[in-house]
Design a protein around this motif. Sequence first.
Motif, PDB file in Angstrom:
ATOM      1  N   VAL A 270      11.792  12.690  47.239  1.00  0.00           N
ATOM      2  CA  VAL A 270      11.501  12.886  45.825  1.00  0.00           C
ATOM      3  C   VAL A 270      12.272  14.088  45.309  1.00  0.00           C
ATOM      4  CG1 VAL A 270       9.706  13.289  44.101  1.00  0.00           C
ATOM      5  CG2 VAL A 270       9.199  11.905  46.121  1.00  0.00           C
ATOM      6  N   GLN A 271      12.877  13.944  44.136  1.00  0.00           N
ATOM      7  CA  GLN A 271      13.606  15.030  43.496  1.00  0.00           C
ATOM      8  C   GLN A 271      13.286  15.006  42.014  1.00  0.00           C
ATOM      9  OE1 GLN A 271      17.762  15.655  44.727  1.00  0.00           O
ATOM     10  NE2 GLN A 271      18.327  15.812  42.572  1.00  0.00           N
ATOM     11  N   ASN A 272      12.688  16.075  41.528  1.00  0.00           N
ATOM     12  CA  ASN A 272      12.285  16.176  40.114  1.00  0.00           C
ATOM     13  C   ASN A 272      11.431  14.984  39.682  1.00  0.00           C
ATOM     14  OD1 ASN A 272      13.770  18.580  39.835  1.00  0.00           O
ATOM     15  ND2 ASN A 272      15.647  17.433  39.379  1.00  0.00           N
ATOM     16  N   GLY A 273      10.510  14.604  40.566  1.00  0.00           N
ATOM     17  CA  GLY A 273       9.589  13.525  40.239  1.00  0.00           C
ATOM     18  C   GLY A 273      10.147  12.135  40.393  1.00  0.00           C
ATOM     19  N   GLN A 274      11.410  12.027  40.846  1.00  0.00           N
ATOM     20  CA  GLN A 274      12.023  10.716  41.042  1.00  0.00           C
ATOM     21  C   GLN A 274      12.306  10.471  42.517  1.00  0.00           C
ATOM     22  OE1 GLN A 274      15.371  11.369  38.254  1.00  0.00           O
ATOM     23  NE2 GLN A 274      14.639   9.556  37.165  1.00  0.00           N
ATOM     24  N   MET A 275      12.266   9.211  42.919  1.00  0.00           N
ATOM     25  CA  MET A 275      12.619   8.870  44.294  1.00  0.00           C
ATOM     26  C   MET A 275      14.092   8.451  44.334  1.00  0.00           C
ATOM     27  SD  MET A 275      10.548   5.280  44.803  1.00  0.00           S
ATOM     28  CE  MET A 275      10.779   5.326  46.582  1.00  0.00           C
ATOM     29  N   LEU A 276      14.690   8.646  45.502  1.00  0.00           N
ATOM     30  CA  LEU A 276      16.126   8.460  45.629  1.00  0.00           C
ATOM     31  C   LEU A 276      16.462   7.363  46.628  1.00  0.00           C
ATOM     32  CD1 LEU A 276      17.149  12.237  45.836  1.00  0.00           C
ATOM     33  CD2 LEU A 276      16.947  10.813  43.802  1.00  0.00           C
ATOM     34  N   GLY A 277      17.681   6.859  46.516  1.00  0.00           N
ATOM     35  CA  GLY A 277      18.181   5.877  47.468  1.00  0.00           C
ATOM     36  C   GLY A 277      19.683   5.723  47.310  1.00  0.00           C
ATOM     37  N   PHE A 278      20.310   5.080  48.298  1.00  0.00           N
ATOM     38  CA  PHE A 278      21.748   4.813  48.240  1.00  0.00           C
ATOM     39  C   PHE A 278      21.989   3.326  48.066  1.00  0.00           C
ATOM     40  CE2 PHE A 278      22.326   8.915  50.514  1.00  0.00           C
ATOM     41  CZ  PHE A 278      23.328   9.463  49.719  1.00  0.00           C
ATOM     42  N   THR A 279      22.997   2.985  47.263  1.00  0.00           N
ATOM     43  CA  THR A 279      23.456   1.608  47.205  1.00  0.00           C
ATOM     44  C   THR A 279      24.376   1.342  48.388  1.00  0.00           C
ATOM     45  OG1 THR A 279      25.387   2.184  45.887  1.00  0.00           O
ATOM     46  CG2 THR A 279      23.372   1.630  44.697  1.00  0.00           C
ATOM     47  N   GLU A 280      24.795   0.074  48.536  1.00  0.00           N
ATOM     48  CA  GLU A 280      25.674  -0.274  49.643  1.00  0.00           C
ATOM     49  C   GLU A 280      26.986   0.498  49.571  1.00  0.00           C
ATOM     50  OE1 GLU A 280      25.908  -3.831  46.741  1.00  0.00           O
ATOM     51  OE2 GLU A 280      24.665  -2.071  47.104  1.00  0.00           O
ATOM     52  N   ASN A 281      27.461   0.784  48.340  1.00  0.00           N
ATOM     53  CA  ASN A 281      28.706   1.538  48.208  1.00  0.00           C
ATOM     54  C   ASN A 281      28.448   3.018  47.908  1.00  0.00           C
ATOM     55  OD1 ASN A 281      27.866   1.012  45.583  1.00  0.00           O
ATOM     56  ND2 ASN A 281      29.953   0.848  44.778  1.00  0.00           N
ATOM     57  N   TYR A 282      27.329   3.514  48.396  1.00  0.00           N
ATOM     58  CA  TYR A 282      27.041   4.945  48.493  1.00  0.00           C
ATOM     59  C   TYR A 282      26.871   5.635  47.149  1.00  0.00           C
ATOM     60  CZ  TYR A 282      26.590   8.893  51.727  1.00  0.00           C
ATOM     61  OH  TYR A 282      26.097   9.931  52.496  1.00  0.00           O
ATOM     62  N   VAL A 283      26.367   4.910  46.185  1.00  0.00           N
ATOM     63  CA  VAL A 283      25.981   5.530  44.917  1.00  0.00           C
ATOM     64  C   VAL A 283      24.537   6.009  45.055  1.00  0.00           C
ATOM     65  CG1 VAL A 283      25.539   5.132  42.458  1.00  0.00           C
ATOM     66  CG2 VAL A 283      27.564   4.142  43.555  1.00  0.00           C
ATOM     67  N   ARG A 284      24.291   7.281  44.750  1.00  0.00           N
ATOM     68  CA  ARG A 284      22.964   7.869  44.859  1.00  0.00           C
ATOM     69  C   ARG A 284      22.176   7.559  43.590  1.00  0.00           C
ATOM     70  NH1 ARG A 284      19.600   9.336  48.922  1.00  0.00           N
ATOM     71  NH2 ARG A 284      19.166  11.566  49.064  1.00  0.00           N
ATOM     72  N   VAL A 285      21.050   6.849  43.753  1.00  0.00           N
ATOM     73  CA  VAL A 285      20.271   6.338  42.629  1.00  0.00           C
ATOM     74  C   VAL A 285      18.925   7.055  42.559  1.00  0.00           C
ATOM     75  CG1 VAL A 285      19.020   4.300  41.800  1.00  0.00           C
ATOM     76  CG2 VAL A 285      21.386   4.092  42.571  1.00  0.00           C
ATOM     77  N   ALA A 286      18.455   7.325  41.334  1.00  0.00           N
ATOM     78  CA  ALA A 286      17.148   7.936  41.116  1.00  0.00           C
ATOM     79  C   ALA A 286      16.309   7.034  40.212  1.00  0.00           C
ATOM     80  CB  ALA A 286      17.304   9.313  40.478  1.00  0.00           C
ATOM     81  N   VAL A 287      15.030   6.794  40.603  1.00  0.00           N
ATOM     82  CA  VAL A 287      14.089   6.041  39.764  1.00  0.00           C
ATOM     83  C   VAL A 287      12.725   6.729  39.821  1.00  0.00           C
ATOM     84  CG1 VAL A 287      15.254   3.840  40.208  1.00  0.00           C
ATOM     85  CG2 VAL A 287      13.301   4.491  41.623  1.00  0.00           C
ATOM     86  N   LYS A 288      11.828   6.333  38.942  1.00  0.00           N
ATOM     87  CA  LYS A 288      10.462   6.844  38.951  1.00  0.00           C
ATOM     88  C   LYS A 288       9.812   6.562  40.295  1.00  0.00           C
ATOM     89  CE  LYS A 288       6.025   6.326  36.596  1.00  0.00           C
ATOM     90  NZ  LYS A 288       5.286   5.575  35.536  1.00  0.00           N
ATOM     91  N   TYR A 289       9.096   7.552  40.840  1.00  0.00           N
ATOM     92  CA  TYR A 289       8.506   7.415  42.180  1.00  0.00           C
ATOM     93  C   TYR A 289       7.494   6.266  42.231  1.00  0.00           C
ATOM     94  CZ  TYR A 289       6.065   8.363  46.504  1.00  0.00           C
ATOM     95  OH  TYR A 289       5.511   8.241  47.763  1.00  0.00           O
TER      96      TYR A 289
END
Length: 441
Positions: A389-408
Amino acid sequence: MKKVAFYTLGCKLNYSETSSIARMFEQKGYAKVEFNESPDIFIINTCSVTENADKKCRKIVREAQKINADGFVAVIGCYAQLKPKEISEIPGVDAVLGAAEKFRLADLIDTFEKTPSNAPAWVVASHIDNAIEYHTSYSLNDRTRTFLKVQDGCDYPCSYCTIPLARGKSRSDSIVNVVNAAREIAARDVKEIVLTGVNIGDFGIREGERKESFLQLIKALDEVEGIERFRISSIEPNLLTDEIIEFVAQSKRFAPHFHIPLQSGSNKVLGMMKRRYKRELYTERVAKIKSLMPDCCIGVDVIVGHAGETRELFEETYQFLNELDVSYLHVFTYSERENTAALAIRPIVAKSERAERSRMLHILSDKKKRFFYEQQLNKQGKVLFEDEVQNGQMLGFTENYVRVAVKYDPLLINETKEVRYDHINEEGLMEVTETEAFVLA
């Protein structure tokens, strides 16, 4: 039940080995705990890549003594192989094990005794030529992603590098063993495996002979059920063949993401470094990847301030990278290493100049990453969400290594969802909108 804690410095390979050594201790009845939970045994897995290896090792030993002054402290890893005597004289260290001995630590630990104050530690570190065995290793600290070691050691005598002295000759696991390990990992509900090693493109050497190839390995892994995607951690440009690129482009599970060490964009500096390619080959590799996978993420290792790198030669590197269609840079500042050929090269670059060159390339890397993300806007990708979690959002990577943030949302942890890239936030993370396959909470 004795308690044991681990601290790892350095690369993904070190993390995979620490995790495997920890499981050996657990199989012998030890309880694995966190470093601050007053363990009976502290094990520090060291790295030799940065010039602060000694300083970091000493700091961690001091912290261990604060936590439990009676705790047994063992130091392993690359720095332990290169400087065993030096480490043995650090106050608080009780045992130092080299590359050929570290995987025997769980068996040897009962033979050691806590060393008296001001006495040197036990040293069990033989010559690096004795490091000939291969030990299968993988990390299980993160249920989302695992680092799976497939290769160890290196036969490339780059002028700046001590890794061959710290890890020995190139040697590999067998494809059968790697596939079995991948299946074990899949059974633990891990979705992504990162293949790691010292020089993984050199995969296939066992008992001093080449018996298999990296291409054969990734073809076999592509058939492993239960793993959603494999990622290649780093591969030398001269070992990244057209066949490997073409296979990844059409594979079922391999991510469109390559990390390719460059080290310098100047052929003259590459020669001084004793690298096995020229920059023209690197350009060809990038062009081949982008022709088959336009949205592929390409990361680059680069060293600044290497002995002999004049300002003009550095500017060659900067211009080369500026024009290259890559996604981000990992910038390393050159630091002198004992027993390396680079020590004889002149001129020596002032440390202030090394720092300035590093700053310039870090800025360039930020620009490259931002441009790569901008190219992805309004496209879709699949995100593997992590328990971070970062600033209230959860993180993940796409297959091509784009770092994505969405609501937790705890239901998203370790789930792969298709998203549409919407905009880049102030932290440089990609924010997304819903797709038919994924409804945001």
